[in-house]
Design an enzyme around this catalytic site. Sequence first.
Site, PDB file in Angstrom:
ATOM      1  N   ARG A 125       0.822  -1.209   0.000  1.00  0.00           N
ATOM      2  CA  ARG A 125       0.000   0.000   0.000  1.00  0.00           C
ATOM      3  C   ARG A 125       0.857   1.260   0.000  1.00  0.00           C
ATOM      4  NH1 ARG A 125      -4.070  -2.850   4.456  1.00  0.00           N
ATOM      5  NH2 ARG A 125      -5.127  -4.200   2.912  1.00  0.00           N
ATOM      6  N   SER A 281      13.318  30.979   8.361  1.00  0.00           N
ATOM      7  CA  SER A 281      14.232  30.791   9.484  1.00  0.00           C
ATOM      8  C   SER A 281      13.616  31.429  10.718  1.00  0.00           C
ATOM      9  CB  SER A 281      15.584  31.434   9.170  1.00  0.00           C
ATOM     10  OG  SER A 281      16.356  31.597  10.342  1.00  0.00           O
ATOM     11  N   LYS A 287      15.859  34.777   4.936  1.00  0.00           N
ATOM     12  CA  LYS A 287      16.222  33.484   4.362  1.00  0.00           C
ATOM     13  C   LYS A 287      15.031  32.776   3.705  1.00  0.00           C
ATOM     14  CE  LYS A 287      19.414  30.929   5.859  1.00  0.00           C
ATOM     15  NZ  LYS A 287      20.119  29.870   6.604  1.00  0.00           N
ATOM     16  N   ASN A 289      15.116  29.054   2.793  1.00  0.00           N
ATOM     17  CA  ASN A 289      15.929  27.846   2.812  1.00  0.00           C
ATOM     18  C   ASN A 289      15.382  26.764   1.884  1.00  0.00           C
ATOM     19  OD1 ASN A 289      17.665  28.858   4.842  1.00  0.00           O
ATOM     20  ND2 ASN A 289      16.171  28.309   6.415  1.00  0.00           N
ATOM     21  N   ARG A 320      12.203 -20.603  12.956  1.00  0.00           N
ATOM     22  CA  ARG A 320      11.704 -19.261  13.277  1.00  0.00           C
ATOM     23  C   ARG A 320      12.666 -18.675  14.290  1.00  0.00           C
ATOM     24  NH1 ARG A 320       6.369 -19.209  15.640  1.00  0.00           N
ATOM     25  NH2 ARG A 320       6.538 -16.960  15.407  1.00  0.00           N
TER      26      ARG A 320
END
Length: 449
Positions: A125, A281, A287, A289, A320
């Site tokens: 999925r 920021s 800024k 980013n 197992r």
Amino acid sequence: MTPADPVVDDTGLLAPGRAGSPASTATSDTAYLRALLDAEAALTRAQASLGLAPAGAATAVTLAAGDADFDITSIALRARSGGNPVIPLVADLTAAVGAEFGPYVHRGATSQDILDSATMLVAARTLDLVLNDLERTGRHLARLAAEHRDTVMPGRTLTQHAVPTTFGLKAAGWRSLVLDARDRLHAVLTSLPAQLGGAAGTLAAFTAFGADDTRALTAAYARELGLAEPVLPWHTLRTPIADLAGALAFTAGALGKTAVDVLTLSRTEIAELAEGSGGGSSAMPHKANPVRATLVAAAARRAPLLAATLYGALPAEDERPAGAWHAEWEPLRDLLRLVGGAARDTAELTADLRVNADAMREHLGLTHGLVVSERLAAELAPVLGRARAKELLTRAAERAVGERRPLADLLGEEPGLKDLPGVDLAELTDPTHYTGSAGVLTDRALERP
């Protein structure tokens, strides 16, 4: 909420790369519980389809698995006593089904059958979601490659300018990696197997319950789950997990290549690329980013170590194992989440990526023409002789750097080159005329569907 309160689900507070992504939802505790219940219901239906359980049992278990209210926190806490969540879940599901058909819940199976099958369901999925994002990314990169087929920029090797290339070829290369990842994930997706072996991989309990053909039962179970039919129970034959780990780690790295290139080229002093909507920021208002690229790069760095843990679980003892199987659960889920988040972020990154072709063109001149020194050496050696050409170019290159003058001007001052027939210094030193087969290679890459 106090620190002592149990938390039902991990919302991704410290995992912004996958928080809110479709893959995060598909791998949540709720999604895993759904897959466990689906695996239990599918087993009863498979047995009923072969006459090994009443049709009413299949209906009752399926309805209870879909409608009953299960306490995830309680199941998680009670899982400590047996070491896995299937044991308490079976008790709760059996109670929900009721006395008449309760005995057909989990009949003949072992906990690993259910948890491995559920893990394959969760993986399938999640991979569907990842593949959708990879297709989106592939389309965005194809557009960028076509639009910038002839956008010339400096090629960089070992961090330094080498020879000119094109942004179209770079984007085509990113796309090639993304398509490689898509193909690997698709191959893994179609091979994810159901798990059915019983206590020690012999299917003995099912034969005791009347199954004359256990292969038919395994096939029916796989069909109910929509998974591949395994040749053998794979309790300690962990090829499916290893293949999944490898494909996911490769995908993280493939997406990481795009991310690290974007991070480098979006540096302030380079600014050849920019994210369409950079992140802010907390301290510096100016800024923007490259947050998406940052998160994808972080995922690419974490993924190999998670895959290494899964490869480390391959030596699983006996029929197992104790510990090897248990060591897989969290890193595999983390790996699915990381790659799912990275695929989402890369699709968004490439959709809005801004290309500064002017900056790319301007940067070709930063070395005063030395970016085409390879071409000059190749063109002048037959005319002047190899030794003479090397001497001349070395001297001119030193002057270009020291005097900060264009290489073409300096070469034009050389007595041996001023009036050399057939030598056009302006053309030879034009970086836009030395991109080799970049355009052809881009076209070739874009032929891949």
